[in-house]
Design an enzyme around this catalytic site. Structure first.
Site, PDB file in Angstrom:
ATOM      1  CB  THR A 252      -1.097  -0.084   1.175  1.00 13.03           C
ATOM      2  OG1 THR A 252      -0.162  -0.204   2.400  1.00 13.03           O
ATOM      3  CG2 THR A 252      -2.051  -0.975   1.061  1.00 13.03           C
TER       4      THR A 252
ATOM      5  CG  HIS B 181      -1.002 -15.869  -1.809  1.00 21.56           C
ATOM      6  ND1 HIS B 181      -1.283 -14.967  -1.092  1.00 21.56           N
ATOM      7  CD2 HIS B 181      -1.040 -16.986  -1.302  1.00 21.56           C
ATOM      8  CE1 HIS B 181      -1.713 -15.511   0.240  1.00 21.56           C
ATOM      9  NE2 HIS B 181      -1.587 -16.807   0.072  1.00 21.56           N
TER      10      HIS B 181
ATOM     11  CB  CYS C 177      -0.392 -21.909 -21.965  1.00 20.16           C
ATOM     12  SG  CYS C 177      -1.505 -23.063 -23.066  1.00 20.16           S
TER      13      CYS C 177
ATOM     14  CB  CYS D 150      -1.509 -24.690 -27.886  1.00 24.20           C
ATOM     15  SG  CYS D 150      -2.113 -24.083 -26.314  1.00 24.20           S
TER      16      CYS D 150
END
Ligand code: ZN
Length: 253
Positions: free
Chosen positions: A30, A123, A131, A158
């Site tokens: 922050t 995280h 992908c 792909c």
């Protein structure tokens, strides 16, 4: 509160600690201008936690990627900001051998941007997209996704759907074992900008406290584990506090 006497005690502790590990949460970002999702004006409060949970989870991602991405693009856009003084000071402390590693809950990549090398981002990272075709595994940038002509971005190689390289609700954290090991082997923990409500990180801290009391918390407001901390510093500005600690450590040689 400047000249907090606790800062001097923390500097003493860290100067003698050979393997200090830093844990960071939203509070450190922050100060760089990244909004805290769980903060007062964060989207959890604005939209409601239930709504966020109901969309930003792995089931919705697979079931309705249109819904997921419309929401994700609107509310989880990564602001392009430079690292804060706190990020830069931690990177400097790593170079100087004062801290060993950073385990972060943040997905903004600002520790790496600041120059920290030993970072475990449990995280994931908002600036990467992967992908979903396991045989392809191509990685794409946030720019690729932002400039993609449709709501749901697809792999340029792909054609499979891309997934943000962040841990969604319903998914396991990344690097669980490495993060656990780094924390358990630390000689001290310096915890910055997290109220320690999110597991498993909060559990790691609790487990650490059972064999080592060298826990320092720098946070705005109380945390779930203030009673486990040897020292707690109320964070008026984390960047200045870290700078002060670092200067005191260097002055002590
Ligand atoms: Zn692909």
């Amino acid at each position: 509160m400047k000249n907090d006497p606790t800062i001097s005690l923390v500097a003493d502790l860290l100067a003698q600690s050979p393997d200090t590990v830093v844990l960071t949460g939203a509070g450190i970002s922050t100060e760089a201008g990244i909004p805290d999702f769980r903060g007062k004006n964060g989207i959890y409060k604005q939209i409601g936690e239930d709504k966020v949970y109901s969309i930003i989870n792995i089931q919705t991602f697979w079931r309705d990627p249109e819904l997921f991405y419309a929401f994700y693009r609107k509310y989880f856009r990564l602001p392009d900001v430079p690292p804060s003084k706190a990020h830069l000071t931690l990177a400097q402390m790593e170079r100087e051998g004062i801290i060993k590693a950073i385990v972060t809950q943040n997905v903004d990549g600002l520790h790496q941007k600041a120059g920290s090398r030993n970072v475990v981002a449990i995280h994931g990272s908002r600036s990467r997209y992967i992908c979903t075709n396991a045989e392809c595994d191509q990685v794409f940038s946030a720019e690729y996704v932002e400039n993609y002509p449709q709501t749901v971005p697809r792999c340029g190689k792909c054609g499979h759907i891309l997934k943000p390289d962040v841990v969604l609700f319903g998914e396991h954290i990344k690097d669980y074992m490495p993060a656990w090991e780094i924390i358990m082997n630390a000689s001290a923990l310096l915890i910055i900008g997290t109220s320690l409500t999110v597991y498993p990180l909060a559990g790691f801290v609790k487990e650490f406290s059972e064999h080592n009391k060298n826990i320092v918390i720098i946070n705005k407001g109380p945390t779930q584990m203030d009673d486990l901390a040897l020292y707690k510093i109320e964070a008026y500005h984390t960047g200045y506090i870290l700078e002060e600690i670092n200067q005191l450590i260097k002055a002590r040689g």
